[in-house]
Design a protein around this motif. Structure first.
Motif, PDB file in Angstrom:
ATOM      1  N   GLU A 116       0.068  -4.869   1.056  1.00 47.90           N
ATOM      2  CA  GLU A 116       0.929  -3.888   1.701  1.00 47.90           C
ATOM      3  C   GLU A 116       0.547  -2.611   1.232  1.00 47.90           C
ATOM      4  OE1 GLU A 116       5.163  -4.933   0.347  1.00 47.90           O
ATOM      5  OE2 GLU A 116       5.371  -6.332   2.305  1.00 47.90           O
ATOM      6  N   ILE A 117      -0.823  -2.254   1.725  1.00 44.15           N
ATOM      7  CA  ILE A 117      -1.559  -1.208   1.391  1.00 44.15           C
ATOM      8  C   ILE A 117      -0.650   0.226   1.992  1.00 44.15           C
ATOM      9  CG2 ILE A 117      -3.052  -1.238   3.454  1.00 44.15           C
ATOM     10  CD1 ILE A 117      -5.133  -0.168   1.705  1.00 44.15           C
ATOM     11  N   ASP A 118      -0.176  -0.065   3.052  1.00 47.01           N
ATOM     12  CA  ASP A 118       0.524   1.085   3.855  1.00 47.01           C
ATOM     13  C   ASP A 118       1.836   1.524   2.905  1.00 47.01           C
ATOM     14  OD1 ASP A 118       1.594  -1.600   4.316  1.00 47.01           O
ATOM     15  OD2 ASP A 118       2.789  -0.891   5.966  1.00 47.01           O
ATOM     16  N   LYS A 119       2.085   1.040   1.789  1.00 48.50           N
ATOM     17  CA  LYS A 119       3.172   1.474   0.953  1.00 48.50           C
ATOM     18  C   LYS A 119       2.683   2.800   0.043  1.00 48.50           C
ATOM     19  CE  LYS A 119       6.297  -2.412   0.293  1.00 48.50           C
ATOM     20  NZ  LYS A 119       6.873  -3.352  -0.716  1.00 48.50           N
ATOM     21  N   ALA A 120       1.699   2.687  -0.094  1.00 41.33           N
ATOM     22  CA  ALA A 120       1.126   3.789  -0.921  1.00 41.33           C
ATOM     23  C   ALA A 120       1.236   5.132  -0.270  1.00 41.33           C
ATOM     24  CB  ALA A 120      -0.357   3.470  -1.482  1.00 41.33           C
ATOM     25  N   ASP A 121       0.718   6.195  -0.754  1.00 42.91           N
ATOM     26  CA  ASP A 121       0.271   7.477  -0.226  1.00 42.91           C
ATOM     27  C   ASP A 121      -0.817   7.506   0.838  1.00 42.91           C
ATOM     28  OD1 ASP A 121      -1.737  10.156  -0.485  1.00 42.91           O
ATOM     29  OD2 ASP A 121       0.549  10.514  -0.764  1.00 42.91           O
ATOM     30  N   ILE A 122      -0.711   8.447   1.668  1.00 44.09           N
ATOM     31  CA  ILE A 122      -1.435   8.129   2.877  1.00 44.09           C
ATOM     32  C   ILE A 122      -2.982   8.366   2.301  1.00 44.09           C
ATOM     33  CG2 ILE A 122      -1.258  10.633   3.245  1.00 44.09           C
ATOM     34  CD1 ILE A 122      -1.610   8.058   5.863  1.00 44.09           C
ATOM     35  N   GLU A 123      -3.302   8.952   1.449  1.00 44.95           N
ATOM     36  CA  GLU A 123      -4.742   9.239   0.851  1.00 44.95           C
ATOM     37  C   GLU A 123      -5.060   8.025   0.045  1.00 44.95           C
ATOM     38  OE1 GLU A 123      -6.932  11.564   1.586  1.00 44.95           O
ATOM     39  OE2 GLU A 123      -5.194  12.250   3.103  1.00 44.95           O
ATOM     40  N   PHE A 124      -4.294   7.078  -0.087  1.00 44.61           N
ATOM     41  CA  PHE A 124      -4.798   5.748  -1.067  1.00 44.61           C
ATOM     42  C   PHE A 124      -5.828   5.159  -0.339  1.00 44.61           C
ATOM     43  CE2 PHE A 124      -4.416   1.387  -2.143  1.00 44.61           C
ATOM     44  CZ  PHE A 124      -4.332   1.563  -3.513  1.00 44.61           C
ATOM     45  N   PRO A 125      -5.873   4.864   0.786  1.00 40.30           N
ATOM     46  CA  PRO A 125      -7.190   4.022   1.409  1.00 40.30           C
ATOM     47  C   PRO A 125      -8.265   4.787   1.292  1.00 40.30           C
ATOM     48  CG  PRO A 125      -5.145   3.917   2.868  1.00 40.30           C
ATOM     49  CD  PRO A 125      -4.732   4.932   1.945  1.00 40.30           C
ATOM     50  N   ASN A 126      -8.411   6.048   1.322  1.00 40.20           N
ATOM     51  CA  ASN A 126      -9.594   6.867   1.512  1.00 40.20           C
ATOM     52  C   ASN A 126     -10.232   6.943  -0.062  1.00 40.20           C
ATOM     53  OD1 ASN A 126      -9.966   7.446   4.179  1.00 40.20           O
ATOM     54  ND2 ASN A 126      -8.498   9.423   4.112  1.00 40.20           N
ATOM     55  N   ASP A 127      -9.095   6.900  -0.916  1.00 43.65           N
ATOM     56  CA  ASP A 127      -9.725   7.171  -2.381  1.00 43.65           C
ATOM     57  C   ASP A 127     -10.243   5.889  -2.578  1.00 43.65           C
ATOM     58  OD1 ASP A 127      -8.538   9.254  -2.613  1.00 43.65           O
ATOM     59  OD2 ASP A 127      -6.736   8.834  -3.527  1.00 43.65           O
ATOM     60  N   LEU A 128     -10.447   4.530  -2.021  1.00 44.95           N
ATOM     61  CA  LEU A 128     -10.870   3.304  -2.030  1.00 44.95           C
ATOM     62  C   LEU A 128     -12.119   3.148  -1.365  1.00 44.95           C
ATOM     63  CD1 LEU A 128      -7.859   1.065  -2.599  1.00 44.95           C
ATOM     64  CD2 LEU A 128      -9.528   1.981  -4.484  1.00 44.95           C
ATOM     65  N   LEU A 129     -12.424   4.375  -0.556  1.00 51.31           N
ATOM     66  CA  LEU A 129     -13.772   4.063   0.370  1.00 51.31           C
ATOM     67  C   LEU A 129     -15.030   3.392  -0.213  1.00 51.31           C
ATOM     68  CD1 LEU A 129     -13.386   6.910   2.885  1.00 51.31           C
ATOM     69  CD2 LEU A 129     -12.928   4.572   3.423  1.00 51.31           C
ATOM     70  N   LEU A 130     -15.455   4.164  -1.241  1.00 53.76           N
ATOM     71  CA  LEU A 130     -16.549   3.844  -1.834  1.00 53.76           C
ATOM     72  C   LEU A 130     -16.647   2.666  -2.546  1.00 53.76           C
ATOM     73  CD1 LEU A 130     -19.452   4.756  -2.727  1.00 53.76           C
ATOM     74  CD2 LEU A 130     -18.462   6.113  -4.637  1.00 53.76           C
ATOM     75  N   GLU A 131     -15.606   2.469  -3.402  1.00 59.31           N
ATOM     76  CA  GLU A 131     -15.448   1.392  -4.336  1.00 59.31           C
ATOM     77  C   GLU A 131     -15.641   0.081  -3.189  1.00 59.31           C
ATOM     78  OE1 GLU A 131     -14.231   4.717  -6.293  1.00 59.31           O
ATOM     79  OE2 GLU A 131     -13.563   3.926  -4.270  1.00 59.31           O
ATOM     80  N   LEU A 132     -14.661  -0.139  -2.136  1.00 56.06           N
ATOM     81  CA  LEU A 132     -14.763  -1.085  -1.458  1.00 56.06           C
ATOM     82  C   LEU A 132     -16.099  -1.583  -0.551  1.00 56.06           C
ATOM     83  CD1 LEU A 132     -11.015  -1.263  -0.198  1.00 56.06           C
ATOM     84  CD2 LEU A 132     -12.214  -2.572  -2.074  1.00 56.06           C
ATOM     85  N   ASP A 133     -16.635  -0.343  -0.406  1.00 57.86           N
ATOM     86  CA  ASP A 133     -17.919  -0.274   0.487  1.00 57.86           C
ATOM     87  C   ASP A 133     -19.064  -0.838  -0.227  1.00 57.86           C
ATOM     88  OD1 ASP A 133     -19.279  -0.225   2.984  1.00 57.86           O
ATOM     89  OD2 ASP A 133     -19.781   2.134   2.452  1.00 57.86           O
ATOM     90  N   LYS A 134     -19.079   0.148  -1.450  1.00 56.48           N
ATOM     91  CA  LYS A 134     -20.379   0.018  -2.301  1.00 56.48           C
ATOM     92  C   LYS A 134     -20.120  -1.267  -3.434  1.00 56.48           C
ATOM     93  CE  LYS A 134     -22.755   3.243  -0.512  1.00 56.48           C
ATOM     94  NZ  LYS A 134     -23.870   2.754   0.472  1.00 56.48           N
ATOM     95  N   MET A 135     -18.952  -1.499  -3.530  1.00 51.99           N
ATOM     96  CA  MET A 135     -18.518  -2.603  -4.443  1.00 51.99           C
ATOM     97  C   MET A 135     -18.921  -2.108  -5.971  1.00 51.99           C
ATOM     98  SD  MET A 135     -16.630  -5.167  -3.557  1.00 51.99           S
ATOM     99  CE  MET A 135     -16.033  -5.262  -2.009  1.00 51.99           C
ATOM    100  N   GLU A 136     -18.725  -0.941  -6.228  1.00 55.83           N
ATOM    101  CA  GLU A 136     -19.056  -0.229  -7.777  1.00 55.83           C
ATOM    102  C   GLU A 136     -18.134   0.810  -7.822  1.00 55.83           C
ATOM    103  OE1 GLU A 136     -23.165   0.480  -6.874  1.00 55.83           O
ATOM    104  OE2 GLU A 136     -22.826   2.598  -6.981  1.00 55.83           O
ATOM    105  N   PHE A 137     -17.967   1.313  -8.811  1.00 52.90           N
ATOM    106  CA  PHE A 137     -17.509   2.838  -9.343  1.00 52.90           C
ATOM    107  C   PHE A 137     -17.985   3.034 -10.728  1.00 52.90           C
ATOM    108  CE2 PHE A 137     -14.534  -0.511 -10.977  1.00 52.90           C
ATOM    109  CZ  PHE A 137     -14.230  -0.108 -12.295  1.00 52.90           C
ATOM    110  N   TYR A 138     -17.669   4.411 -10.867  1.00 50.74           N
ATOM    111  CA  TYR A 138     -18.268   4.995 -12.336  1.00 50.74           C
ATOM    112  C   TYR A 138     -17.143   5.137 -13.124  1.00 50.74           C
ATOM    113  CZ  TYR A 138     -20.972   7.806 -15.627  1.00 50.74           C
ATOM    114  OH  TYR A 138     -21.650   8.274 -16.617  1.00 50.74           O
ATOM    115  N   CYS A 139     -17.413   4.760 -14.541  1.00 52.11           N
ATOM    116  CA  CYS A 139     -16.141   4.816 -15.635  1.00 52.11           C
ATOM    117  C   CYS A 139     -16.647   6.021 -16.382  1.00 52.11           C
ATOM    118  CB  CYS A 139     -15.930   3.366 -16.374  1.00 52.11           C
ATOM    119  SG  CYS A 139     -15.077   3.642 -17.743  1.00 52.11           S
ATOM    120  N   TYR A 140     -16.035   7.155 -16.222  1.00 48.09           N
ATOM    121  CA  TYR A 140     -16.536   8.291 -16.917  1.00 48.09           C
ATOM    122  C   TYR A 140     -16.505   8.224 -18.527  1.00 48.09           C
ATOM    123  CZ  TYR A 140     -16.731  10.620 -12.316  1.00 48.09           C
ATOM    124  OH  TYR A 140     -16.783  10.927 -10.980  1.00 48.09           O
ATOM    125  N   GLU A 141     -15.150   7.644 -19.015  1.00 46.59           N
ATOM    126  CA  GLU A 141     -15.074   7.379 -20.489  1.00 46.59           C
ATOM    127  C   GLU A 141     -16.279   6.454 -20.985  1.00 46.59           C
ATOM    128  OE1 GLU A 141     -11.676   8.583 -18.637  1.00 46.59           O
ATOM    129  OE2 GLU A 141     -12.813   6.912 -18.069  1.00 46.59           O
TER     130      GLU A 141
END
Length: 278
Positions: A116-141
């Motif tokens: 139910e991704i449509d329950k979240a804020d309208i920007e939620f899907p865009n915030d996952l673009l890179l992670e779902l496309d490249k299958m990676e993310f950066y942990c700053y800590e």
């Protein structure tokens, strides 16, 4: 491995093609459809059919994309530092992995359900673009990139409460689960009730589709509601003859509360009976 449905889930040919295309192309599959048509259940059945673990991320209106990656508990670290705890030396003790990190960290490919991704804020899907496309993310800590060991099969469900951004849709495959025609619905009923009398099913389906076809209905009964209704009919040992004479313009079927779940729709059916009477 190809998905063909399971013993407990009837998948149409179109749905099978969509799922297998998503697996082959390694792209997320967005699944839309009326509530109760088996969107969430689909991900679980894919996991069962392909012998994979499922990780489920239930989305709420307050959910952020960051929560799917990880959360850093700076408050706990500050408290522990004041108490002189040795835990503060390792910052990893204060990082809680999100569902995407869990899926990325799995040694074998898993099914990741973003429900139910449509329950979240309208920007939620865009915030996952890179992670779902490249299958990676950066942990700053931790100052390191988290990459998926094995690319997960990503199933995303939506009830169409909000439109999804074009940039997000472009990176996904899409399938709309249409409401089952009567022959497909019969197969679904057969899966759930292999020993049910066909005469009872015929009369129940006549009334069920009669309710769905009432013009102006706000909440049409779904597949899951038909299954629940049949369970109640069997529990009460209602026979096909008890349903055969029922006319929706004159009376409601037994246990109609399993089918009609909106006061506006109850009033609509009452108005139809009133008009027929006069």
């Amino acid at each position: 491995m190809r998905f063909k449905g399971t013993d407990t889930y009837v998948a149409t040919q179109e749905l099978q093609i969509a799922v297998n295309a998503a697996v082959h192309l390694e792209k997320p599959l967005i699944v839309k459809g009326e509530p109760g048509t088996g969107k969430t259940l689909l991900a679980h059945e894919i996991a069962t059919a392909l012998g994979k673990k499922i990780i489920t991320w239930h989305i709420k209106s307050t959910t952020t994309a960051q929560q799917g990656l990880y959360e850093y508990d700076a408050v706990s670290r500050l408290r522990d530092s004041q108490l002189g705890s040795d835990k503060v030396i390792d910052i990893e003790n204060y990082i809680k992995k999100g569902k995407l990190w869990e899926a990325f960290d799995a040694d074998e490919s898993v099914v990741l359900l973003i429900d139910e991704i449509d329950k979240a804020d309208i920007e939620f899907p865009n915030d996952l673009l890179l992670e779902l496309d490249k299958m990676e993310f950066y942990c700053y800590e931790l100052q390191k990139t988290i990459k998926a060991k094995k690319r997960p099969i990503v199933i995303i469900t939506s009830n169409n409460e909000k439109e999804l951004p074009d940039a997000f849709l472009r990176r996904c495959l899409f399938h709309y689960i249409r409401f089952p025609e009567q022959d497909t619905m019969q197969r679904i009923v057969d899966v759930h009730f292999p020993d049910i009398q066909q005469d009872l099913v015929d009369q129940a389906m006549r009334l069920f589709y009669g309710v769905r076809n009432v013009r102006g209905f706000k909440k049409k009964p779904s597949t899951s509601e038909l299954i629940d209704w049949l369970k109640l009919l069997l529990m009460e040992k209602i026979q096909s003859g008890d349903l055969s004479d029922i006319d929706l313009t004159k009376e409601m079927p037994p246990h109609a509360s399993a089918l009609v779940k909106n006061e506006q729709d109850i009033d609509l059916l009452a108005e139809l009976r009133k008009r027929k009477r006069y």
